[in-house]
Design an enzyme around this catalytic site. Structure first.
Site, PDB file in Angstrom:
ATOM      1  N   HIS A   1      39.306 -32.554 -38.368  1.00 60.64           N
ATOM      2  CA  HIS A   1      38.680 -31.465 -37.595  1.00 60.64           C
ATOM      3  C   HIS A   1      39.444 -30.170 -37.831  1.00 60.64           C
ATOM      4  CE1 HIS A   1      36.506 -34.251 -34.473  1.00 60.64           C
ATOM      5  NE2 HIS A   1      35.957 -34.260 -35.664  1.00 60.64           N
TER       6      HIS A   1
ATOM      7  N   HIS B   1      26.794 -42.668 -39.701  1.00 60.48           N
ATOM      8  CA  HIS B   1      27.260 -41.379 -39.166  1.00 60.48           C
ATOM      9  C   HIS B   1      27.399 -40.428 -40.348  1.00 60.48           C
ATOM     10  CE1 HIS B   1      29.557 -38.406 -37.105  1.00 60.48           C
ATOM     11  NE2 HIS B   1      30.758 -38.948 -37.198  1.00 60.48           N
TER      12      HIS B   1
ATOM     13  N   GLU C   1      29.072 -37.539 -40.636  1.00 62.54           N
ATOM     14  CA  GLU C   1      30.244 -36.679 -40.844  1.00 62.54           C
ATOM     15  C   GLU C   1      30.845 -36.971 -42.220  1.00 62.54           C
ATOM     16  OE1 GLU C   1      32.998 -36.598 -37.557  1.00 62.54           O
ATOM     17  OE2 GLU C   1      33.928 -34.748 -38.275  1.00 62.54           O
TER      18      GLU C   1
ATOM     19  N   ASP D   1      33.585 -37.552 -43.535  1.00 61.73           N
ATOM     20  CA  ASP D   1      34.539 -38.625 -43.842  1.00 61.73           C
ATOM     21  C   ASP D   1      33.838 -39.967 -44.056  1.00 61.73           C
ATOM     22  OD1 ASP D   1      33.936 -38.351 -41.140  1.00 61.73           O
ATOM     23  OD2 ASP D   1      35.829 -39.201 -40.450  1.00 61.73           O
TER      24      ASP D   1
ATOM     25  N   HIS E   1      30.283 -40.608 -32.722  1.00 64.57           N
ATOM     26  CA  HIS E   1      30.954 -39.410 -32.311  1.00 64.57           C
ATOM     27  C   HIS E   1      30.085 -38.137 -32.384  1.00 64.57           C
ATOM     28  CE1 HIS E   1      33.732 -36.420 -34.657  1.00 64.57           C
ATOM     29  NE2 HIS E   1      33.835 -36.088 -33.406  1.00 64.57           N
TER      30      HIS E   1
ATOM     31  N   ASP F   1      32.848 -44.768 -36.003  1.00 67.81           N
ATOM     32  CA  ASP F   1      34.030 -44.167 -35.374  1.00 67.81           C
ATOM     33  C   ASP F   1      34.504 -44.939 -34.134  1.00 67.81           C
ATOM     34  OD1 ASP F   1      34.505 -42.033 -37.107  1.00 67.81           O
ATOM     35  OD2 ASP F   1      33.215 -40.649 -36.004  1.00 67.81           O
TER      36      ASP F   1
ATOM     37  N   TYR G   1      43.307 -41.489 -30.618  1.00 62.42           N
ATOM     38  CA  TYR G   1      41.956 -41.200 -31.100  1.00 62.42           C
ATOM     39  C   TYR G   1      40.996 -41.042 -29.927  1.00 62.42           C
ATOM     40  CZ  TYR G   1      37.837 -41.599 -34.116  1.00 62.42           C
ATOM     41  OH  TYR G   1      36.670 -41.357 -34.801  1.00 62.42           O
TER      42      TYR G   1
ATOM     43  N   HIS H   1      37.344 -46.398 -39.436  1.00 64.71           N
ATOM     44  CA  HIS H   1      38.719 -45.903 -39.650  1.00 64.71           C
ATOM     45  C   HIS H   1      39.697 -46.978 -39.182  1.00 64.71           C
ATOM     46  CE1 HIS H   1      37.517 -41.745 -40.410  1.00 64.71           C
ATOM     47  NE2 HIS H   1      36.879 -41.689 -39.265  1.00 64.71           N
TER      48      HIS H   1
END
Ligand code: FEO
Length: 485
Positions: free
Chosen positions: A23, A79, A81, A83, A147, A166, A194, A227
C-alpha cells in the site's frame, strides 16, 4: 518450483523475501511476503490467482516448467489487487481466450488495471459452482471488502480446501508452506499485524462473512491463503482468532505514543507510564515515539489495547505532523470501545493537546481529561504526570483496583497558576503579551532583564522582550482590556 498442497493441488506462487512496502509505503513488511497461486489438476485444470506483477516472468517460467499453459481450462481470480492479478497480463498474452472466473466488481478492477475488456470474463456470485471433474466442484463465496469490493473466496469440495485470498493471510515469508512448520510466535504476530492494520475497519463484515461460510456446514480441511502460510493444522484456529479480533478486541494493555521536539513530551510519557504501572502492574504499558518506531507496530498495539495515550509537543499551536498522520490513520481504522487521552508539553500555548483530544473524540474513542506541562517538566510536573498515570490506570482498569491514586491536579493552587490565568482587577496596571499571554506585572518587574520590581510599564526600556516569545513591547496591551480570565 511447486509445492504439493493436497492431492491434485500444488502451490505455484512466488516468495518475496526482500519486499518492505505494501500500500505505497503505508504497510511495512518486516518478514517479507509471498504471493500464493495454486494449480488444481482434476479433469479440468484450474489456476487460482496469480502473483504480483513484478514477478510475471518468473511466474510464467515456473508454470511452464510444470504444465503446458494451454492445458489451463480456466483461471479463478479471487481478488483483483495487483499482488494477486498482477501477472494476468503476461499470462493472457499466452492464453488469450481462457475464461476468467471472478465477481462482477472484479471485472471493473481487473479491466481498470490491465485495460483488456475483451478478456473472457465469467461472472460468479455466492453459491455459484463449477464442476472440475473427478466428483469435485469449486463453489464461490463473495467476500466484499475482505479486502476490496471485488474479493471472493473459492471452496474446493472433496479436498475441503478454502482458497481464502487475503483473509486469514499474513505478510510472512518462509520456505515452509504450512502453518505447523513455521515459528508460531512469528506467524501469529504477522497475522495480527495484518488484521489490525488492514482489516480492522471491516470487522463487522468479517464476522458476518465467517458466520455465513460456517452456515454452509462445509468441512474445512485446509485454508489456502494468498499470502504467507497454508493453514493445514487446525485451520479453524485462525477463523476463531478472526472472530475474536473482529469483536472489538482488546487486552489489558495501554499504548502510549508521542512525538517530541525537545524531549519534554517524552519525559511526560515516561512518568505517565510509571504511574500506570505503579497502580496496576498487571497492565502491559507500551511506549512508542512515532518518529522513530514502526508505525504498523504501534497500530497493532493500539488494536490490542483498552486505551491509548497520545502525546505531542505544541508546534505553531498545532500538534506535530506525524501525530496528526497517526490520528488520521486511527480514524480510518475505526477502532471501537477504546479509551483515550492526550498529553504534551508546550511553551506558550498548548494547542496540540486540545486538538489531539478533539481528534480522538471524533475518532470514536471514549476520551479522558488531558494533561499539559509547560516547558520541560520539573520535579513537580513529573510527579503530576505520574499521578495522572495512576489516575488513568484506575479509571481504565478492567476490574476494580483496590488502590487510591495520588490526588491529581495539573494546577494545584492559585500560586501555581500562570499570571495570565489569575484574576486581575479592572484597574490593574499589568500588561499582557498578545502573542503568548505572558503578563508583565509592575509589582514584580522583570529582574532578568534589569527591570526592577515597581517599574511602571511606561518606564520599561524599549529593549525589553517578552520572556516567553521574545517579542517587543509593541505586542503588549493592558491586561484589563484582554478577555483572558
Ligand atoms: Fe493481497 Fe488486497 O491484496
Amino acid at each position: 518450483m511447486t509445492i504439493h498442497v493436497k492431492n491434485n493441488i500444488h502451490w505455484v506462487g512466488q516468495r518475496d523475501w526482500e519486499v518492505q512496502d505494501f500500500h505505497g509505503t503505508e504497510y511495512k513488511m518486516t518478514k517479507g511476503t509471498s504471493y500464493n497461486s495454486y494449480l488444481i489438476r482434476e479433469e479440468k485444470t484450474v489456476l487460482i490467482d496469480t502473483v504480483d506483477h513484478k514477478f510475471s516472468y518468473q511466474f510464467l517460467q515456473n508454470l511452464e516448467m510444470e504444465i503446458d499453459l494451454h492445458s489451463i481450462d480456466f483461471i479463478v481470480i479471487n481478488h483483483a489487487e495487483e499482488d494477486h492479478s498482477g501477472a494476468l497480463s503476461a499470462l493472457m498474452e499466452k492464453i488469450p481466450n481462457t475464461p476468467i472466473y471472478c465477481t462482477e466488481a472484479a471485472i471493473d478492477s481487473i479491466v481498470g488495471h490491465h485495460h483488456h475488456p475483451e478478456w473472457n470474463f465469467k461472472t460468479v456470485k455466492t453459491g455459484d459452482s463449477i464442476d472440475i471433474g473427478n466428483g469435485k466442484q469449486l463453489i464461490f463465496v463473495e467476500a466484499p471488502m475482505l479486502h476490496w469490493p471485488d474479493s471472493m473466496m473459492t471452496y474446493l469440495t472433496g479436498d475441503a480446501v478454502l482458497f481464502s485470498n487475503d483473509a486469514f493471510g499474513q505478510h510472512y515469508c518462509d520456505e515452509r508452506l504450512f502453518n505447523d512448520e513455521v515459528d508460531q510466535a512469528e506467524l501469529f504476530e504477522q497475522c495480527l499485524r495484518y488484521y489490525s492494520n488492514i482489516l480492522t475497519p471491516f470487522s463487522a463484515l468479517v464476522t458476518a462473512k465467517i458466520k455465513e461460510v460456517l452456515s454452509f456446514n462445509l468441512p474445512v480441511d485446509m485454508i489456502a491463503t494468498s499470502h504467507g502460510i497454508v493453514w493445514r493444522d487446525n485451520p479453524i484456529q485462525i477463523i476463531e482468532k478472526y472472530l475474536q479480533w473482529a469483536d472489538n478486541y482488546q487486552e489489558d494493555r495501554i499504548t502510549i505514543f508521542y512525538d517530541t521536539m525537545s524531549n519534554n513530551t517524552r519525559m511526560m510519557a515516561d512518568a505517565i507510564a510509571q504511574g500506570i504501572h505503579d497502580v496496576d502492574p498487571g497492565v502491559a504499558v507500551k511506549v512508542f515515539n512515532v518518529s522513530r518506531q514502526d508505525k504498523n507496530e504501534i497500530l497493532a498495539n493500539v488494536f490490542r489495547s483498552k486505551g491509548v495515550l497520545v502525546g505531542s509537543s505544541t508546534m505553531n499551536n498545532v500538534m506535530m505532523p506525524k501525530i496528526a498522520g497517526m490520528l488520521e490513520e486511527i480514524t480510518g481504522l475505526r477502532f471501537k470501545e477504546k479509551k483515550a487521552a492526550a498529553f504534551g508539553s508546550y511553551g506558550w500555548n498548548g494547542g496540540a493537546v486540545d486538538r489531539i483530544h478533539t481528534r480522538l473524540t471524533d475518532a470514536g474513542f471514549e476520551t479522558t481529561e488531558s494533561i499539559k506541562t509547560k516547558w520541560r517538566p520539573d520535579g513537580k510536573a513529573m510527579r503530576e504526570c505520574k499521578a495522572y498515570g495512576q489516575k488513568i490506570a484506575k479509571q481504565w482498569a478492567l476490574t476494580a483496583l483496590n488502590v487510591t491514586p495520588i490526588e491529581f491536579n495539573t494546577v494545584s493552587s492559585e500560586e501555581d497558576k500562570p499570571a495570565s490565568e489569575l484574576p486581575h482587577d479592572s484597574d490593574c496596571q499589568c500588561m499582557i503579551c498578545t502573542v503568548c499571554n505572558w503578563v508583565y506585572d509592575p509589582v514584580q518587574g522583570e529582574p532578568n532583564q534589569g527591570v526592577e520590581p515597581g517599574t511602571a510599564w511606561d518606564d520599561v526600556p524599549d529593549y525589553f522582550l517578552c520572556p516567553e516569545c521574545n517579542l517587543g513591547k509593541d505586542v503588549f496591551v493592558p491586561h484589563s482590556k484582554e478577555d483572558v480570565a
